[in-house]
Design a protein around this motif. Structure first.
Motif, PDB file in Angstrom:
ATOM      1  N   ASN A   1      55.268 -10.324  -2.030  1.00 17.28           N
ATOM      2  CA  ASN A   1      54.640 -10.144  -3.335  1.00 17.28           C
ATOM      3  C   ASN A   1      54.557 -11.432  -4.151  1.00 17.28           C
ATOM      4  N   TYR A   2      55.479 -12.343  -3.924  1.00 11.87           N
ATOM      5  CA  TYR A   2      55.592 -13.538  -4.759  1.00 11.87           C
ATOM      6  C   TYR A   2      54.287 -14.338  -4.860  1.00 11.87           C
ATOM      7  N   PRO A   3      53.602 -14.640  -3.753  1.00  4.45           N
ATOM      8  CA  PRO A   3      52.349 -15.417  -3.882  1.00  4.45           C
ATOM      9  C   PRO A   3      51.276 -14.685  -4.684  1.00  4.45           C
ATOM     10  N   LEU A   4      51.294 -13.353  -4.645  1.00  4.13           N
ATOM     11  CA  LEU A   4      50.298 -12.586  -5.396  1.00  4.13           C
ATOM     12  C   LEU A   4      50.473 -12.752  -6.901  1.00  4.13           C
ATOM     13  N   THR A   5      51.712 -13.040  -7.331  1.00  6.69           N
ATOM     14  CA  THR A   5      51.948 -13.238  -8.763  1.00  6.69           C
ATOM     15  C   THR A   5      51.425 -14.587  -9.234  1.00  6.69           C
ATOM     16  N   GLN A   6      50.989 -15.425  -8.297  1.00  5.41           N
ATOM     17  CA  GLN A   6      50.515 -16.764  -8.648  1.00  5.41           C
ATOM     18  C   GLN A   6      48.994 -16.912  -8.569  1.00  5.41           C
ATOM     19  N   VAL A   7      48.290 -15.903  -8.048  1.00  4.02           N
ATOM     20  CA  VAL A   7      46.853 -16.076  -7.764  1.00  4.02           C
ATOM     21  C   VAL A   7      46.005 -16.296  -9.005  1.00  4.02           C
ATOM     22  N   TYR A   8      46.460 -15.811 -10.159  1.00 10.58           N
ATOM     23  CA  TYR A   8      45.662 -15.969 -11.369  1.00 10.58           C
ATOM     24  C   TYR A   8      46.113 -17.181 -12.190  1.00 10.58           C
ATOM     25  N   GLN A   9      47.094 -17.936 -11.680  1.00 10.21           N
ATOM     26  CA  GLN A   9      47.637 -19.061 -12.434  1.00 10.21           C
ATOM     27  C   GLN A   9      47.291 -20.425 -11.827  1.00 10.21           C
ATOM     28  N   HIS A  10      46.324 -20.460 -10.924  1.00 13.42           N
ATOM     29  CA  HIS A  10      45.989 -21.716 -10.251  1.00 13.42           C
ATOM     30  C   HIS A  10      45.611 -22.820 -11.241  1.00 13.42           C
ATOM     31  N   LYS A  11      44.797 -22.501 -12.221  1.00 14.31           N
ATOM     32  CA  LYS A  11      44.347 -23.506 -13.183  1.00 14.31           C
ATOM     33  C   LYS A  11      45.506 -24.030 -14.007  1.00 14.31           C
ATOM     34  N   GLU A  12      46.317 -23.109 -14.523  1.00 16.85           N
ATOM     35  CA  GLU A  12      47.450 -23.492 -15.369  1.00 16.85           C
ATOM     36  C   GLU A  12      48.478 -24.304 -14.581  1.00 16.85           C
ATOM     37  N   ASP A  13      48.799 -23.850 -13.367  1.00 14.74           N
ATOM     38  CA  ASP A  13      49.784 -24.550 -12.544  1.00 14.74           C
ATOM     39  C   ASP A  13      49.277 -25.939 -12.138  1.00 14.74           C
ATOM     40  N   SER A  14      47.999 -26.032 -11.812  1.00 17.63           N
ATOM     41  CA  SER A  14      47.419 -27.312 -11.396  1.00 17.63           C
ATOM     42  C   SER A  14      47.456 -28.336 -12.524  1.00 17.63           C
ATOM     43  N   LYS A  15      47.278 -27.874 -13.775  1.00  8.11           N
ATOM     44  CA  LYS A  15      47.313 -28.777 -14.923  1.00  8.11           C
ATOM     45  C   LYS A  15      48.660 -29.479 -15.035  1.00  8.11           C
ATOM     46  N   ARG A  16      49.735 -28.754 -14.650  1.00  7.87           N
ATOM     47  CA  ARG A  16      51.091 -29.324 -14.745  1.00  7.87           C
ATOM     48  C   ARG A  16      51.498 -30.041 -13.466  1.00  7.87           C
ATOM     49  N   GLY A  17      50.638 -30.020 -12.466  1.00  4.77           N
ATOM     50  CA  GLY A  17      50.968 -30.664 -11.205  1.00  4.77           C
ATOM     51  C   GLY A  17      51.831 -29.808 -10.299  1.00  4.77           C
ATOM     52  N   ASP A  18      51.887 -28.501 -10.580  1.00  6.51           N
ATOM     53  CA  ASP A  18      52.662 -27.579  -9.746  1.00  6.51           C
ATOM     54  C   ASP A  18      51.765 -27.043  -8.637  1.00  6.51           C
ATOM     55  N   LYS A  19      52.057 -27.425  -7.415  1.00  6.12           N
ATOM     56  CA  LYS A  19      51.271 -26.916  -6.291  1.00  6.12           C
ATOM     57  C   LYS A  19      52.002 -25.708  -5.714  1.00  6.12           C
ATOM     58  N   THR A  20      51.691 -24.537  -6.267  1.00  5.91           N
ATOM     59  CA  THR A  20      52.369 -23.322  -5.834  1.00  5.91           C
ATOM     60  C   THR A  20      51.892 -22.918  -4.439  1.00  5.91           C
ATOM     61  N   LEU A  21      52.606 -21.967  -3.843  1.00  4.78           N
ATOM     62  CA  LEU A  21      52.240 -21.514  -2.507  1.00  4.78           C
ATOM     63  C   LEU A  21      50.854 -20.882  -2.507  1.00  4.78           C
ATOM     64  N   SER A  22      50.517 -20.150  -3.568  1.00  3.54           N
ATOM     65  CA  SER A  22      49.192 -19.530  -3.638  1.00  3.54           C
ATOM     66  C   SER A  22      48.089 -20.580  -3.685  1.00  3.54           C
ATOM     67  N   ILE A  23      48.323 -21.683  -4.394  1.00  3.01           N
ATOM     68  CA  ILE A  23      47.329 -22.768  -4.433  1.00  3.01           C
ATOM     69  C   ILE A  23      47.176 -23.361  -3.040  1.00  3.01           C
ATOM     70  N   LYS A  24      48.288 -23.549  -2.367  1.00  3.27           N
ATOM     71  CA  LYS A  24      48.268 -24.132  -1.031  1.00  3.27           C
ATOM     72  C   LYS A  24      47.533 -23.229  -0.036  1.00  3.27           C
ATOM     73  N   LEU A  25      47.747 -21.917  -0.149  1.00  9.73           N
ATOM     74  CA  LEU A  25      47.132 -20.969   0.780  1.00  9.73           C
ATOM     75  C   LEU A  25      45.685 -20.656   0.423  1.00  9.73           C
ATOM     76  N   GLY A  26      45.327 -20.845  -0.849  1.00  6.80           N
ATOM     77  CA  GLY A  26      44.011 -20.412  -1.311  1.00  6.80           C
ATOM     78  C   GLY A  26      44.086 -18.936  -1.692  1.00  6.80           C
ATOM     79  N   ILE A  27      43.133 -18.480  -2.475  1.00 12.29           N
ATOM     80  CA  ILE A  27      43.200 -17.104  -2.970  1.00 12.29           C
ATOM     81  C   ILE A  27      43.131 -16.094  -1.826  1.00 12.29           C
ATOM     82  N   GLN A  28      42.126 -16.205  -0.959  1.00  7.09           N
ATOM     83  CA  GLN A  28      42.024 -15.247   0.139  1.00  7.09           C
ATOM     84  C   GLN A  28      43.155 -15.441   1.145  1.00  7.09           C
TER      85      GLN A  28
END
Length: 297
Positions: free
Chosen positions: A176-203
Motif C-alpha cells: 500500500n505504501y507506494p499508492l500513498t505517494q502517487v498523488y504527491q509526485h510534484k510536491e516530493d520532486s520540488k523538495r528533491g525527494d525521489k520516492t518509490l512511486s516516482i521511481k516506478l512511475g504512476i502505472q
C-alpha cells in the motif's frame, strides 16, 4: 495555546489507517489485560502516530495534499513542540507498562523523525524509505503492540509466532505504501525527494502494488491454514473484496488518464482498506479469543 493548524497537522483521525496492525496483534495476544490494552492503544493511536504526523509535517511544510489533509494549512512554530510533547506523553504511557515497551515506542518515534528530518531525510531514498516505513509500521509495530499488550520484552521480535504475522503486516503495508505517494509526485520532486512511486512511475506503482497485494493475500491464506483456521479464509477474502474492486477500478481509470492519481482516489483507497481491515481484524480478535462464542450463548 495550540493553533488550529497544529491540531490539523497532527491528523489524529489518520491513525485509523494503522489500527489493523494493533487489532491483529490484539487478536493473537495470549495475556489480555484491560489496562494494558487501553495504555497501548492510547500510546500508539492518540499520541505516537499524531506526534510522527506533526513532526514530519513541520519539516515537510507541504503546500499540496497530504494523507488526511486535502488542503494542509501553513505550518506554525508550535507544531514542533506539540509533536514533541505528544511523543513524551506516548513514552510516559508506554513506561507505565514497562521500560521495554517505552523503549520500543522511543525507537519507533526516532525512526519516524529520521524520515523527514533534513539532516537524515530517509524519505529521499526510494527503496530504503519503503523498506523502513513498511518494516516499522508493520513488523515492528505488530511486535511492539504484542509486547505491550502482554508485558513482554524484546525477545518477542524473534519469536516465530510473532515474526510470521508481523512480516505479513509489513507485506500488507509494503503493497500500500507506494499508492500513498502517487498523488504527491510534484510536491516530493520540488523538495528533491525521489520516492518509490516516482521511481516506478504512476502505472508502475500500480503494477508493483498489485504484485505485493497478491503475495500478501497468499501469505494470509497460508497463515490461516497453518493455524487450522480454514473457515477464517472466506471471511478474510470477503473483507478484501471491496479493496480489490476499488483498486482495480482505480487502475483502469489510471490507465486511461494518469490524472486520476489524485488525493481523492488515494484517500478512497485508504478509507476502504482501513474500514475493511479493521472490521476483519476486530472480528478475528473476537473469534480467535473465543469472545464471539461466549457472546452467542
Amino acid at each position: 495555546m495550540i493553533s488550529l493548524s497544529t491540531l490539523k497537522h497532527l491528523r489524529i483521525p489518520f491513525s485509523l489507517f494503522l489500527m489493523p496492525v494493533f487489532f491483529f496483534a490484539l487478536a493473537l495476544t495470549p495475556n489480555l489485560n484491560e489496562t494494558r490494552l487501553l495504555l497501548v492503544f492510547l500510546a500508539l493511536h492518540l499520541f505516537l502516530y499524531p506526534s510522527s504526523n506533526g513532526y514530519n509535517s513541520y519539516f515537510d511544510k507541504d503546500e499540496e495534499s497530504i494523507g488526511g489533509l486535502k488542503h494542509p494549512p501553513k505550518v506554525t512554530p508550535d507544531l514542533y513542540w506539540v509533536a514533541q510533547a505528544f511523543f513524551v506523553i506516548a513514552l510516559i504511557l508506554g513506561g507505565l507498562i514497562s521500560l521495554n515497551f517505552g523503549l520500543m515506542l522511543a525507537v519507533y518515534g526516532l525512526v519516524s523523525m529520521a524520515y523527514s528530518h533534513p539532516s537524515i531525510r530517509l524519505k529521499k531514498y526510494p527503496w530504503l524509505s519503503w523498506i523502513i516505513a513498511g518494516f516499522f509500521q508493520g513488523y515492528f509495530t505488530f511486535a511492539m503492540a504484542y509486547a505491550g499488550l502482554s508485558d513482554l520484552d524484546w525477545g518477542v521480535f524473534i519469536k516465530p509466532h510473532v515474526a510470521i504475522p508481523g512480516f505479513l503486516t509489513s507485506l500488507m503495508l509494503w503493497g500500500n505504501y507506494p499508492l500513498t505517494q502517487v498523488y504527491q509526485h510534484k510536491e516530493d520532486s520540488k523538495r528533491g525527494d525521489k520516492t518509490l512511486s516516482i521511481k516506478l512511475g504512476i502505472q508502475g506503482t500500480f503494477v508493483f502494488s498489485s504484485l505485493l497485494f497478491t503475495l500478501t493475500g497468499a501469505g494470509f491464506i497460508w497463515y490461516f491454514m497453518s493455524r487450522s483456521q480454514d473457515y477464517i479464509i472466506w471471511t478474510y477474502l470477503s473483507a478484501m473484496a471491496p479493496i480489490l474492486v476499488f483498486f482495480l477500478i482505480w487502475f483502469v481509470f489510471i490507465r486511461k488518464n494518469e490524472a486520476y492519481a489524485n488525493y481523492s482516489w488515494a484517500m478512497g483507497m485508504n478509507s476502504i482498506s482501513a474500514i475493511a481491515l479493521n472490521a476483519f481484524f476486530i472480528y478475528y480478535f473476537l473469534e480467535n479469543t473465543q469472545i464471539m462464542q461466549v457472546m452467542n450463548y
